[in-house]
Design a protein around this motif. Structure first.
Motif, PDB file in Angstrom:
ATOM      1  N   ALA A 374     -50.518  78.374  64.487  1.00 23.11           N
ATOM      2  CA  ALA A 374     -49.738  78.101  63.282  1.00 23.11           C
ATOM      3  C   ALA A 374     -50.338  78.889  62.118  1.00 23.11           C
ATOM      4  CB  ALA A 374     -49.774  76.616  62.968  1.00 23.11           C
ATOM      5  N   ALA A 377     -50.017  78.047  55.128  1.00 19.43           N
ATOM      6  CA  ALA A 377     -48.967  78.214  54.124  1.00 19.43           C
ATOM      7  C   ALA A 377     -49.277  79.403  53.215  1.00 19.43           C
ATOM      8  CB  ALA A 377     -48.826  76.937  53.303  1.00 19.43           C
ATOM      9  N   GLY A 378     -50.562  79.618  52.917  1.00 17.94           N
ATOM     10  CA  GLY A 378     -50.953  80.732  52.057  1.00 17.94           C
ATOM     11  C   GLY A 378     -50.625  82.063  52.720  1.00 17.94           C
ATOM     12  N   ARG A 381     -46.983  82.698  52.711  1.00 18.14           N
ATOM     13  CA  ARG A 381     -46.466  83.197  51.429  1.00 18.14           C
ATOM     14  C   ARG A 381     -46.743  84.670  51.256  1.00 18.14           C
ATOM     15  NH1 ARG A 381     -48.878  78.506  49.571  1.00 18.14           N
ATOM     16  NH2 ARG A 381     -50.510  79.671  48.505  1.00 18.14           N
ATOM     17  N   ARG A 384     -44.545  86.732  53.489  1.00 22.05           N
ATOM     18  CA  ARG A 384     -43.184  86.799  52.927  1.00 22.05           C
ATOM     19  C   ARG A 384     -43.112  87.811  51.793  1.00 22.05           C
ATOM     20  NH1 ARG A 384     -41.431  80.533  52.095  1.00 22.05           N
ATOM     21  NH2 ARG A 384     -41.763  79.862  54.249  1.00 22.05           N
ATOM     22  N   ARG A 385     -44.147  87.780  50.932  1.00 23.37           N
ATOM     23  CA  ARG A 385     -44.138  88.723  49.790  1.00 23.37           C
ATOM     24  C   ARG A 385     -44.123  90.150  50.290  1.00 23.37           C
ATOM     25  NH1 ARG A 385     -47.315  85.440  46.599  1.00 23.37           N
ATOM     26  NH2 ARG A 385     -49.204  86.257  47.565  1.00 23.37           N
ATOM     27  N   PRO A 395     -34.562  86.189  50.026  1.00 25.45           N
ATOM     28  CA  PRO A 395     -35.624  85.215  50.298  1.00 25.45           C
ATOM     29  C   PRO A 395     -35.340  84.407  51.548  1.00 25.45           C
ATOM     30  CG  PRO A 395     -34.983  85.125  47.986  1.00 25.45           C
ATOM     31  CD  PRO A 395     -34.017  86.070  48.659  1.00 25.45           C
ATOM     32  N   SER A 396     -34.087  84.072  51.764  1.00 26.81           N
ATOM     33  CA  SER A 396     -33.723  83.295  52.936  1.00 26.81           C
ATOM     34  C   SER A 396     -34.015  84.083  54.216  1.00 26.81           C
ATOM     35  CB  SER A 396     -32.250  82.914  52.848  1.00 26.81           C
ATOM     36  OG  SER A 396     -31.827  82.391  54.079  1.00 26.81           O
ATOM     37  N   ARG A 399     -37.749  84.342  54.754  1.00 23.77           N
ATOM     38  CA  ARG A 399     -38.323  83.108  55.265  1.00 23.77           C
ATOM     39  C   ARG A 399     -38.062  82.959  56.760  1.00 23.77           C
ATOM     40  NH1 ARG A 399     -37.219  78.584  57.043  1.00 23.77           N
ATOM     41  NH2 ARG A 399     -34.968  78.825  56.861  1.00 23.77           N
TER      42      ARG A 399
ATOM     43  N   PRO B  12     -47.192  71.883  59.669  1.00 24.94           N
ATOM     44  CA  PRO B  12     -46.369  73.106  59.598  1.00 24.94           C
ATOM     45  C   PRO B  12     -44.902  72.840  59.966  1.00 24.94           C
ATOM     46  CG  PRO B  12     -48.413  73.547  60.753  1.00 24.94           C
ATOM     47  CD  PRO B  12     -48.376  72.081  60.515  1.00 24.94           C
ATOM     48  N   ARG B  15     -43.151  71.035  57.147  1.00 20.67           N
ATOM     49  CA  ARG B  15     -43.011  71.950  56.006  1.00 20.67           C
ATOM     50  C   ARG B  15     -41.844  72.887  56.250  1.00 20.67           C
ATOM     51  NH1 ARG B  15     -48.259  73.799  55.915  1.00 20.67           N
ATOM     52  NH2 ARG B  15     -47.712  75.768  56.908  1.00 20.67           N
ATOM     53  N   GLU B  16     -41.822  73.437  57.454  1.00 19.06           N
ATOM     54  CA  GLU B  16     -40.768  74.376  57.858  1.00 19.06           C
ATOM     55  C   GLU B  16     -39.401  73.688  57.767  1.00 19.06           C
ATOM     56  OE1 GLU B  16     -40.589  77.481  58.846  1.00 19.06           O
ATOM     57  OE2 GLU B  16     -38.594  77.481  59.778  1.00 19.06           O
ATOM     58  N   GLU B  19     -38.309  73.293  54.172  1.00 20.35           N
ATOM     59  CA  GLU B  19     -37.864  74.589  53.629  1.00 20.35           C
ATOM     60  C   GLU B  19     -36.478  74.945  54.150  1.00 20.35           C
ATOM     61  OE1 GLU B  19     -40.369  77.950  52.586  1.00 20.35           O
ATOM     62  OE2 GLU B  19     -41.800  77.128  54.029  1.00 20.35           O
ATOM     63  N   ARG B  20     -36.279  74.663  55.455  1.00 23.86           N
ATOM     64  CA  ARG B  20     -34.996  74.995  56.071  1.00 23.86           C
ATOM     65  C   ARG B  20     -33.875  74.191  55.403  1.00 23.86           C
ATOM     66  NH1 ARG B  20     -36.580  74.538  61.464  1.00 23.86           N
ATOM     67  NH2 ARG B  20     -35.774  72.416  61.390  1.00 23.86           N
ATOM     68  N   ALA B  26     -31.964  78.332  48.193  1.00 21.83           N
ATOM     69  CA  ALA B  26     -33.017  79.336  48.120  1.00 21.83           C
ATOM     70  C   ALA B  26     -32.572  80.634  47.456  1.00 21.83           C
ATOM     71  CB  ALA B  26     -33.579  79.622  49.509  1.00 21.83           C
ATOM     72  N   GLU B  32     -41.564  77.470  47.489  1.00 18.52           N
ATOM     73  CA  GLU B  32     -42.878  77.919  47.943  1.00 18.52           C
ATOM     74  C   GLU B  32     -43.557  76.809  48.761  1.00 18.52           C
ATOM     75  OE1 GLU B  32     -44.277  80.725  47.898  1.00 18.52           O
ATOM     76  OE2 GLU B  32     -43.371  81.902  46.276  1.00 18.52           O
ATOM     77  N   PRO B  33     -44.071  77.170  49.950  1.00 19.23           N
ATOM     78  CA  PRO B  33     -44.780  76.181  50.758  1.00 19.23           C
ATOM     79  C   PRO B  33     -46.275  76.123  50.394  1.00 19.23           C
ATOM     80  CG  PRO B  33     -44.536  78.189  52.019  1.00 19.23           C
ATOM     81  CD  PRO B  33     -43.974  78.478  50.633  1.00 19.23           C
ATOM     82  N   ALA B  34     -46.848  74.947  50.565  1.00 15.97           N
ATOM     83  CA  ALA B  34     -48.305  74.813  50.425  1.00 15.97           C
ATOM     84  C   ALA B  34     -48.764  73.740  51.392  1.00 15.97           C
ATOM     85  CB  ALA B  34     -48.682  74.441  48.994  1.00 15.97           C
ATOM     86  N   GLN B  35     -49.962  73.927  51.976  1.00 12.02           N
ATOM     87  CA  GLN B  35     -50.375  72.979  53.022  1.00 12.02           C
ATOM     88  C   GLN B  35     -51.380  71.950  52.560  1.00 12.02           C
ATOM     89  OE1 GLN B  35     -51.826  75.635  55.967  1.00 12.02           O
ATOM     90  NE2 GLN B  35     -53.848  75.874  55.034  1.00 12.02           N
ATOM     91  N   ASP B  39     -54.276  74.804  48.082  1.00 13.83           N
ATOM     92  CA  ASP B  39     -53.210  75.757  48.333  1.00 13.83           C
ATOM     93  C   ASP B  39     -52.125  75.607  47.257  1.00 13.83           C
ATOM     94  OD1 ASP B  39     -52.250  77.814  49.855  1.00 13.83           O
ATOM     95  OD2 ASP B  39     -51.054  76.509  51.170  1.00 13.83           O
ATOM     96  N   ALA B  42     -53.076  77.206  44.165  1.00 10.58           N
ATOM     97  CA  ALA B  42     -52.904  78.662  44.261  1.00 10.58           C
ATOM     98  C   ALA B  42     -51.448  79.028  43.969  1.00 10.58           C
ATOM     99  CB  ALA B  42     -53.319  79.139  45.656  1.00 10.58           C
ATOM    100  N   VAL B  43     -50.517  78.240  44.508  1.00 10.64           N
ATOM    101  CA  VAL B  43     -49.101  78.518  44.260  1.00 10.64           C
ATOM    102  C   VAL B  43     -48.789  78.416  42.766  1.00 10.64           C
ATOM    103  CG1 VAL B  43     -46.746  77.638  44.607  1.00 10.64           C
ATOM    104  CG2 VAL B  43     -48.331  77.763  46.538  1.00 10.64           C
ATOM    105  N   GLU B  46     -49.893  81.530  41.182  1.00  7.60           N
ATOM    106  CA  GLU B  46     -48.998  82.645  41.504  1.00  7.60           C
ATOM    107  C   GLU B  46     -47.719  82.554  40.665  1.00  7.60           C
ATOM    108  OE1 GLU B  46     -48.234  82.489  45.711  1.00  7.60           O
ATOM    109  OE2 GLU B  46     -50.378  82.574  46.189  1.00  7.60           O
TER     110      GLU B  46
END
Lengths: 648, 160
Positions: A374, A377-378, A381, A384-385, A395-396, A399, B12, B15-16, B19-20, B26, B32-35, B39, B42-43, B46
């Motif tokens: 897995a 998340a970082g 991201r 993705r960027r 973006p979709s 992802r 995960p 989270r996925e 997002e879906r 979107a 933005e995901p973060a775990q 994290d 950090a987002v 950003e």
């Protein structure tokens, strides 16, 4: 050399004190304080203080007398002219009051009382009363009391004297010679006569709910049927000879005649009765005390029984739990084998179905998803960027591509420029791959739980022989097993060179050390020191300590830490089922050893003691094997995937 | 300037899935995901660097290290994030945690797991609209992800 004869002192002033001192031929001092003079005690110990009490406080005077005389404490005779003595309670309560004499007294009596007190003082100190006489001849008893004289006689001569007195009125009485087991009185039958026992012994017993109970045997005394004296009534006890006996029966009427005809009969009878009753009473009092002591003992025993019962219930519960767990483990092993095999079949079949080569996007997505870890998340991201920057996708789309494992810009462009359903197919393939991966992980997890359960619940065959094992090697094996968990920790291993071989089953001891090391690593959470020490014990066995400098186990948890399923990480499954320490304990116990815990913040020590290797049957002789050996039997656990594929 | 929805969830798969389900939004909002909490910080950094506006945080209660509730309390207490709408998405918050989230983090909404995708999007729209109203951001560029009726009302008020 005989001890110096005890002396008498008289304390007090006035005519009473002077008369007393004269009659006793004793030293007199006017007040207690004068007793402290060395001259008073230089001539020998004071055995009797005759304290003449006037109007002053009697308790206080006696206390001062005793305080001045010190040890050995003399007996005290209080002489007074008062008829009311409300001030002697403390002296009496303390056990210091030998007697009270009213003044004036009949001349000579004070001396007699004083001599008796001195005789008691001497007897109390282990001496003989004759030493008291000093140089005075003993006074003859002017009015000898028949009752007191009888009471102090031995029982047999008292009985003989009663018989003699009775016969002096009634003429000779016939003697009955009885064998053992003859009943003289029968419980609940009327008592019409007494028996004077001249020789032999008689037991008194009653019938109770729990059988015949002996009330008196040594304490019976020579007079049986005492209740006959208090009027016609039923006997409360059964009197039965226990030896050959010689007895004289006397009806109440005969006794009455004897009593009328000869006053000595009354005295002797009273004396015998008082003696018999007081002997029986003493025994009853002793039994009462014993009963109280037994009741306490019984309560203690009951508590112990209760604790033992609770222990047995717990044992039975654990045994049931163990069997249930073993049964569950057995039942689970087949389905889990089916899942594990199914995952591999699916994986192989899907590859066939997907076809395609190395560069096929769908197949690559499937294979990548099946094996990849897995992504954090970082990372997700930043992937993705990057992908958004390189492809300009929405973006979709970005992802979905990253989620499907397509992170290479060239491949991403391939997917995006392909047919519209291409991205959906890649996603589906990646989804299947990821699902297979989760299934495999889950099946492995369940498999490990089943194995843990199996080891815990149905341990090794207890009849299997223990093998002589080099303990240091088992420690090395364990360190190898948990190496990945010890990263960042300082691990210090000290195994003495002279360790004797211990008996073990292959791999089991290494499992114990591995569990303890994992446990320590968990407690240290990434930094700290673990020390493993192994040394020979006095008994020829081995003691192994696994110590860490972590935060320690809270005292409230220390008692339960070896219970199965216990885990300090609430809600988080650890070491399989959280069985680690429970399994360790099971294994150690199966090896005849003990495991214990000492913990305080900064120092937690698990101590395992293993006995010396037993010699004789049940032990394989020969050179020590290493601890790891072959893996334990895995019946019920599916073979690995590789073997399975080869069979197909 | 984009509005940002932060999804804070340690699993995960979950989270996925979140997002879906937010996918339909979107195109107009940055998800933005973060775990975990570091994290998530950090987002936030950003997002600030990109000049975007953190609007909604969907946080699980159970996270490794700092809990989701702690994080929400932290957001509510910081000046630059005080406007953020906070939503707890959780399966097993106990009562004490929930009370704390409401009292100290000014929790805006509570979504129980498993969630309904439609409902989740409705909650996010509503919270985005709240934030737009609260921060006086121009609603027009974000109309697609806002509650239409309320957004139009906002537009009318601003122009009037």
């Amino acid at each position: 050399m005989p001890a110096p004869a005890p002396r008498t002192v008289v304390v007090g002033t006035g005519p009473v004190a002077e008369t007393a001192a004269a009659e006793l031929d004793a030293l007199r001092v006017p007040a207690p304080g004068a007793l402290a003079e060395p001259s008073v005690r230089s001539a020998g110990p004071v055995g009797l203080a005759v304290v003449v009490v006037g109007r002053a406080d009697a308790d206080g005077t006696v206390a001062r007398v005793l305080g001045a005389l010190g040890h050995p404490r003399p007996r005290v005779l209080v002489v007074t002219e008062r008829l009311e003595l409300p001030d002697l309670a403390r002296t009496l309560d303390a056990g210091h009051l030998g007697g009270v004499v009213m003044a004036p007294w009949t001349s000579g009596n004070l001396r007699r009382y004083a001599d008796a007190q001195l005789a008691r003082w001497v007897r109390r100190r282990g001496g003989r009363a004759e030493e008291v006489a000093q140089d005075r001849p003993p006074e003859p008893e002017p009015r000898a009391s028949g009752l007191l004289r009888h009471l102090q006689q031995d029982p047999d001569s008292a009985a003989a004297e009663l018989l003699e007195a009775v016969e002096s009125v009634l003429g000779p009485r016939p003697r009955l010679q009885l064998p053992p087991h003859v009943r003289l009185t029968i419980e609940d039958d009327d008592v019409g006569q007494l028996f004077l026992v001249l020789s032999g012994r008689v037991a008194l017993s009653v019938n109770t709910g729990v059988g015949a109970l002996t009330l008196h045997h040594a304490s019976t005394g020579p007079l049986i049927g005492l209740f006959a004296l208090t009027g016609p009534q039923a006997a409360t006890v059964t009197a039965r000879t226990t030896t050959d006996c010689e007895v004289v029966p006397l009806t109440v009427e005969q006794l009455d005649r004897a009593l009328t005809g000869e006053p000595r009969v009354g005295t002797a009878l009273t004396a015998l009765t008082v003696r018999a009753l007081s002997a029986r009473l003493r025994r009853a009092e002793r039994l009462h005390v014993e009963k109280a002591e037994l009741a306490i003992e019984l309560q203690r025993t009951l508590r112990e029984l209760e604790a033992a019962r609770a222990g047995l219930v717990e044992q039975a519960r654990m045994a049931t739990l163990g069997e249930t767990a073993a049964g569950v483990a057995h039942e689970l092993s087949n389905p889990i084998a089916a899942v594990t095999r199914g995952v591999e079949h699916l994986s192989a079949d899907l590859r066939v179905l997907l076809g395609g080569g190395e560069d096929d996007l769908v197949r690559t997505a499937f294979e990548a998803a099946e094996t990849r870890e897995a992504v954090s998340a970082g990372d997700e991201r930043s992937l993705r960027r990057e992908l958004a920057g390189a492809t300009g996708a929405t973006p979709s789309q970005v992802r979905r591509l990253v989620a499907a494992g397509v992170t290479d810009p060239a491949r991403a462009k391939g997917v995006l420029t392909g047919p519209p359903e291409e991205l959906a197919r890649v996603e589906a393939a990646a989804g299947i791959g990821a699902t297979l991966r989760s299934l495999r992980t889950a099946a492995d997890h369940v498999g490990r739980l089943v194995e843990d359960l199996r080891v815990h619940a149905r341990p090794d065959d207890p009849d299997a022989p223990l093998e002589a094992t080099d303990l240091a090697a088992t420690v090395r094996d364990a360190l190898g097993l948990v190496e990945h968990r010890l990263a960042g920790l300082t691990v210090d291993v000290r195994c003495d060179a002279d360790l004797p071989p211990v008996g073990s089953r292959p791999g089991r001891l290494a499992q114990v050390w591995a569990n303890l090391l994992s446990n320590a690593a968990d407690a240290l959470d990434g930094s700290g020191r673990i020390t493993v020490r192994a040394r020979r014990t006095e008994g020829g066995g081995v003691r192994v300590e696994v110590e860490d400098d972590g935060p320690g186990v809270p005292p409230s948890l220390q008692g339960r830490i070896f219970e199965p399923r216990f885990t300090t990480k609430h809600g988080v499954v650890r070491s399989g089922l959280g069985l680690g320490l429970g399994i360790s304990k099971s294994i150690v116990v199966q090896h005849g050893g003990t495991i214990g815990l000492q913990s305080e913040p900064g120092r937690t020590v698990f101590t395992v003691e293993l006995p010396a290797l037993p010699t004789g049957p049940g032990t394989t002789a020969g050179a020590p094997t290493t601890g790891a050996g072959a893996p334990a039997g895995r019946d019920g656990i599916p073979p690995g995937p590789t073997e399975e594929k080869e069979q197909r | 300037m984009k509005l940002v929805v932060l999804v804070l969830e340690d699993e995960p798969d979950v989270r996925e899935a979140l997002e879906r389900d937010l996918e339909p939004l979107a195109a107009h909002v940055r998800v933005e995901p973060a775990q975990d909490v570091p994290d998530a910080r950090a987002v936030i950094a950003e997002v600030a660097a990109d000049g975007d506006l953190l609007a909604v945080v969907l946080a699980d209660h159970r996270l490794p290290g700092t809990s989701g509730v702690d994080f929400l309390v932290e957001l509510a207490g910081a000046e630059e994030t005080a406007h953020v709408a906070t939503v707890l998405v959780t399966g097993q918050a106990d009562q004490a945690d929930t009370i704390r989230a409401v009292n100290e983090a000014g929790l805006d909404h509570y979504v129980a797991k498993p969630w309904d995708a439609e409902e989740l999007r409705r909650v996010v729209r509503e919270q985005l609209t709240n934030v737009v109203e609260r921060t006086r951001v121009d609603p027009l560029p974000h109309l697609a992800v806002l509650d239409q009726v309320r957004a139009m009302e906002l537009v009318r008020r601003r122009s009037g």
